[in-house]
Design an enzyme around this catalytic site. Structure first.
Site, PDB file in Angstrom:
ATOM      1  N   SER A  53       3.934   2.064   8.585  1.00 24.31           N
ATOM      2  CA  SER A  53       3.709   1.145   7.477  1.00 24.31           C
ATOM      3  C   SER A  53       5.012   0.918   6.727  1.00 24.31           C
ATOM      4  O   SER A  53       5.670   1.871   6.303  1.00 24.31           O
ATOM      5  CB  SER A  53       2.660   1.709   6.521  1.00 24.31           C
ATOM      6  OG  SER A  53       1.393   1.713   7.117  1.00 24.31           O
ATOM      7  N   ASP A 100       1.318  -7.817   2.129  1.00 30.13           N
ATOM      8  CA  ASP A 100       1.408  -6.366   1.920  1.00 30.13           C
ATOM      9  C   ASP A 100       2.867  -5.928   1.753  1.00 30.13           C
ATOM     10  O   ASP A 100       3.479  -5.400   2.676  1.00 30.13           O
ATOM     11  CB  ASP A 100       0.758  -5.648   3.103  1.00 30.13           C
ATOM     12  CG  ASP A 100       0.447  -4.193   2.801  1.00 30.13           C
ATOM     13  OD1 ASP A 100       0.940  -3.667   1.791  1.00 30.13           O
ATOM     14  OD2 ASP A 100      -0.290  -3.573   3.591  1.00 30.13           O
ATOM     15  N   HIS A 155       0.819  -1.215   0.000  1.00 24.73           N
ATOM     16  CA  HIS A 155       0.000   0.000   0.000  1.00 24.73           C
ATOM     17  C   HIS A 155       0.854   1.266   0.000  1.00 24.73           C
ATOM     18  O   HIS A 155       0.383   2.333  -0.384  1.00 24.73           O
ATOM     19  CB  HIS A 155      -1.016  -0.007   1.152  1.00 24.73           C
ATOM     20  CG  HIS A 155      -0.471   0.204   2.512  1.00 24.73           C
ATOM     21  ND1 HIS A 155      -0.199  -0.827   3.392  1.00 24.73           N
ATOM     22  CD2 HIS A 155      -0.162   1.340   3.194  1.00 24.73           C
ATOM     23  CE1 HIS A 155       0.231  -0.337   4.541  1.00 24.73           C
ATOM     24  NE2 HIS A 155       0.270   0.983   4.443  1.00 24.73           N
TER      25      HIS A 155
END
Length: 720
Positions: free
Chosen positions: A655, A221, A85
Site C-alpha cells: 500500500s 487513495d 489509508h
C-alpha cells in the site's frame, strides 16, 4: 573465501521465466535475474537505475512508511506520497469537531502550516548485503531448531553490533528463502514527518469498504507528508528548527498516462506471502480455516447490518468495526475461491508427485528429502485442530466486544496481586483503562453485542471438540442447558463492563483489594477462560508444531531449488524492499465479463448516491467534472482517469508503493488488489491477479484543481 549456498546457486538458478507479473524480486539482484526480461517487456532503464550503491537510484526515493506501508519521495524537498489509508491514523489524530480533517480534508498552504506527527517515522534502505555465510557460521544439521535459532541470533546480533558501532545507520538481518539465505538491510530512519495534505474522505475513501478489494475502483487513495531533518541533513526528532529533507533522489512524475499493454513495475515493501507451501498447508488454509472464519465474520456483519441499516447513529458507531471485520472477510472469500478456481491444490499435488519422484531418485536424495512430504502431512494434521481452535478463540471468543474489552483489565489484576505493590504502576494502569473505557463506550451498542454473543457462542459450541472450548462452556451446558441466550443475559446482567457509569465508578474508587470484584465479573471470567485455553492448551501445541514446520519448510525450499536449478525462484515477502513487474492489463473475472484496465471520473458520478455514505460526491468535484475543468491532467481521450489495474504481484505492505513506467517515472500509487486474485499470497494466477493503483494524474488533479494547492505540484518534477 567461503561462499553462501544462495550465491553458489546463482549461476544456475535463474534462467527460465515465470509468468510476467509473478514474483517479488530482490533489488540488488535485478541485474543478474530480471533486467533482460524487464527490458524485453518494455523497460528503458537499467537495473543500476533502480538499485545502486555507487550513485543515486530509484531505491533512494522509496521508504517504509510507519509500520506497514510504503511511500515515495516526490520532490527535492522531501515531499512524501502514500495512501490515504496509510496516513489515516495521523489524519485522525489531528482531527476534531472544529477541524474534521478526515471528513473535510487538510491542505497546508505553506510549510508553516504542516502538522507534526509524534511517533510517525519513515525508514529508507541505504543498501543491502548478503551475509548468509556469517549468519550460518557454526550452524550444523545436528542442532535442534532451538539451538539453530539461538546460534543464528547470536551471529546476527554480533554482525549488527559490529556494523552499528561505527555507523550513523541502523541494520537488521532478515532471512530469505525460508532461512536458506540472509541479508543485512542497512537503513536510515527519519522521525520528523509532517502532514502536508489529504483529500476529504469522500475522495480518499470513495467507495469505502463496499468497494474494498473490488474492481472497477474510483478511490483517490492518497495523502501527502514531508520529511524533515536537522540543519545538517541528519534524522532528528521534531524541532521547529528542522529543515525539509534533501533526498539523494526523488521520483519524476509522468502525466503521459498508461495504456493497456504498457510495462509497469512496483517498488515497495510487501509484507508476507507463502508461495512455497505444500498442498496440505494450502488445503488447511482455504478449505478449513477460511470457511470457518468467513462464517464467523459473516454472522457478525449480518447482525451489524440489521441494527445499522435504519439507525444512522449506530451506523456511524459501527462504521470502523464493520470495515475491519469486512476487510479480511472479503479477502478470505476471494482467496479460497481463487485457489478453487485455478485448481491450486491439485496443481500443488501434481508438483509434489514430481518432487517425490526426484527425491527418491537416488539414495543420497532419499535420505535428505524422501520423508519431507509425509512429515508435512503429519505436522499439518496435528496443527489443523489447534489452528481452528485459535481461529475460534480470536474470531468468536474475542469477537464478543464485551469479552474482548474485559481482557484489557487482566494486567490490573496482576499488578494488584504482585508482591510489593507498585502504586504508581497501578495508577498509570487505571488511567490507561479509563481512556480505554471512554473509547470503548463511544462506539459500543449493547444490543448488537448481545446478539453477536448468542450467535458466536452457538457456532463455537457446534464446531469445536470439547478439549478446545474455554471453560465457560461447562456453565452454558450444565447450568443453562445450552441456552446461549439465557447465558448471554446473565453475563450482560451481571457484568460491569456493560455499564460505563458503573465501570468508571469502580476505576475511580479502585484499591488493590478490589481486584477480586474483577475476577468475579462474568465477562472478565470469559476473557480469563479464553486466555487460559490459549496459554495452556493451544499455544504450546502450536509453537511446537510451527517450529517443526519452519524446519521442514527451510529444507523443502532448499530441495526445490536443488531439484530445479534452471528455475527462477523469488523469496517470499518479508517486509523488505522488493520489485515486481508486469503490464497494464484488464481481465475476465467470469464468463462473458471483461474489465477494462482503467476507470474515469465519469464512474464516480455514476456511482454517486447521497443516501449512502460510501458514495457521496464532493460538490466541487462535480463542478469540475461538469465544466471539464481538468487542467493538464486529462488523458488523450479527454477524460480524467482515476485508477488502473496491472499484473504486478503485490500484497499487504505494498500500500502506497509507487507504480513506475518503462522510464522509471511515477504513473500511479498502488493501494489494493482485485478480489478475484487475492489468492496471490499463496499462488499467483496471471489471468486474474491484478494490483489496483491510483492514476497519478488524478492525484495531481485533486491537489491542483480541487484543493488549490498547486504550489505542491510546482515542487514536483512533472514530465509531459
Amino acid at each position: 573465501m567461503k561462499k553462501s549456498l544462495f550465491f553458489l546457486l546463482i549461476p544456475l538458478l535463474f534462467r527460465l521465466s515465470l509468468f510476467a507479473g509473478e514474483g517479488m524480486w530482490i533489488p540488488m539482484l535485478l541485474q543478474q535475474l530480471n533486467e533482460k526480461e524487464m527490458q524485453e517487456m518494455g523497460m528503458n532503464i537499467t537495473a543500476e537505475d533502480i538499485y545502486s550503491i555507487n550513485h543515486s537510484s530509484l531505491k533512494d526515493a522509496i521508504v517504509l512508511f510507519g509500520r506497514g506501508c510504503t511511500a515515495e519521495i516526490i520532490s527535492d524537498q522531501g515531499l512524501l506520497l502514500t495512501n490515504h489509508h496509510c496516513g489515516y491514523g495521523a489524519i485522525q489524530r489531528h482531527s476534531s469537531i472544529e477541524h474534521d480533517y478526515l471528513t473535510d480534508g487538510f491542505w497546508a498552504m505553506n510549510k508553516e502550516e504542516e502538522l507534526a506527527n509524534p511517533g510517525l517515522s519513515v525508514t529508507l534502505m541505504v543498501r543491502m548485503e548478503e551475509v548468509t555465510a556469517k549468519v550460518l557460521e557454526d550452524v550444523n544439521d545436528s542442532m535442534t531448531e532451538a539451538e539453530r535459532s539461538a546460534k543464528i541470533k547470536e551471529n546476527s546480533d554480533k554482525l549488527i553490533e559490529e556494523f552499528e558501532k561505527d555507523s550513523d545507520y541502523q541494520a537488521v538481518i532478515k532471512p530469505f528463502f525460508k532461512g536458506n539465505a540472509y541479508y543485512m538491510i542497512i537503513t536510515e530512519t527519519f522521525k520528523d514527518i509532517r502532514l502536508v495534505g489529504a483529500p476529504p474522505s469522500d475522495i480518499g475513501k470513495f467507495g469505502g469498504d463496499t468497494d474494498n478489494w473490488m474492481w472497477p475502483r474510483h478511490t483517490g487513495d492518497f495523502s501527502v507528508f514531508r520529511i524533515y531533518t536537522d540543519k545538517s541533513g541528519k534524522p532528528a526528532e521534531y524541532s521547529k528548527e528542522n529543515i525539509p529533507y534533501q533526498p539523494k533522489y526523488h521520483l519524476p512524475i509522468s502525466i503521459k498516462g498508461v495504456d493497456e499493454g504498457d510495462f509497469t513495475f512496483v517498488f515497495g515493501y510487501p509484507a508476507r506471502t507463502n508461495e512455497y507451501l505444500p498442498s496440505c498447508a494450502v488445503k488447511m488454509i482455504t478449505e478449513s480455516g477460511n470457511p470457518h472464519k468467513i462464517k464467523l465474520r459473516q454472522t457478525r456483519l449480518d447482525i451489524f447490518n440489521e441494527h445499522t441499516v435504519n439507525n444512522p447513529g449506530v451506523r456511524i458507531q459501527y462504521a470502523s468495526k464493520d470495515a475491519r471485520v469486512a476487510n479480511y472477510w472479503k479477502k478470505m472469500i476471494g482467496e479460497s475461491a481463487g485457489i478453487q478456481r485455478m485448481r491450486g491444490i491439485e496443481k500443488k499435488e501434481a508438483y509434489e508427485n514430481e518432487f517425490l519422484a526426484w527425491a527418491v531418485s537416488s539414495p543420497e536424495l532419499e535420505e535428505k528429502y524422501g520423508g519431507l512430504l509425509p512429515a508435512f502431512q503429519s505436522a499439518y494434521s496435528q496443527l489443523e485442530p489447534l489452528s481452528l481452535a485459535f481461529d475460534y478463540l480470536r474470531e468468536a471468543g474475542l469477537g464478543i466486544e464485551l469479552v474482548n474489552f474485559a481482557r484489557y483489565f487482566s494486567h490490573l489484576t496482576e499488578l494488584s496481586q504482585a508482591n510489593g505493590l507498585n502504586e504508581e504502576a497501578i495508577s498509570e494502569e487505571i488511567t490507561k483503562l479509563k481512556n480505554k473505557t471512554d473509547g470503548f463506550f463511544k462506539d459500543y451498542y449493547s444490543p448488537i453485542d448481545k446478539e453477536v454473543m448468542v450467535a458466536l457462542l452457538k457456532l463455537y459450541d457446534e464446531n469445536l471438540a470439547p478439549e478446545y472450548k474455554p471453560a465457560f462452556f461447562n456453565t452454558i451446558h450444565n447450568k443453562y442447558k445450552n441456552d446461549y441466550a439465557s447465558y448471554t443475559q446473565y453475563v450482560f446482567g451481571k457484568s460491569m463492563f456493560d455499564n460505563e457509569q458503573s465501570l468508571n465508578e469502580y476505576l475511580n474508587a479502585y484499591q488493590p483489594k478490589h481486584y477480586k470484584k474483577l475476577e468475579k465479573d462474568p465477562a472478565f471470567q470469559m476473557a480469563s477462560d479464553l486466555k487460559n485455553l490459549y496459554v495452556y492448551r493451544i499455544q504450546p501445541g502450536m509453537n511446537g508444531i510451527n517450529r517443526k514446520l519452519d524446519s521442514l519448510q527451510r529444507i523443502y525450499m532448499k530441495a526445490q531449488m536443488e531439484m530445479a536449478p534452471d528455475k527462477r525462484f523469488y523469496p517470499d515477502a518479508n517486509f523488505t524492499l522488493r520489485v515486481t513487474y508486469g503490464m497494464i492489463d484488464g481481465y475476465n473475472p467470469k464468463d462473458a465479463v471483461y474489465y477494462k484496465p482503467y476507470t474515469t471520473l465519469k464512474g464516480i458520478m455514476e456511482k454517486e448516491d447521497p443516501a449512502i455514505y460510501d458514495y457521496v460526491v464532493e460538490d466541487k468535484l462535480k463542478e469540475l467534472y461538469q465544466n471539464k475543468d481538468y487542467g493538464d491532467y486529462a488523458d488523450e481521450d479527454g477524460s480524467i482517469h482515476v485508477c488502473f489495474v496491472a499484473s504486478n504481484h503485490t500484497t499487504g505492505g505494498n500500500s502506497g508503493s509507487p507504480v513506475l513506467n518503462s522510464d522509471g517515472e511515477l504513473v500511479g500509487v498502488n493501494f489494493d488488489r482485485c478480489w478475484e486474485g487475492t489468492m496471490s499470497d499463496l499462488m499467483y494466477d496471471p489471468q486474474v491477479c491484478r494490483n489496483i493503483s491510483l492514476d497519478i494524474r488524478y492525484f495531481l488533479f485533486i491537489v491542483d484543481k480541487f484543493a488549490g494547492a498547486g504550489y505542491l505540484v510546482d515542487e514536483m518534477d512533472i514530465v509531459n
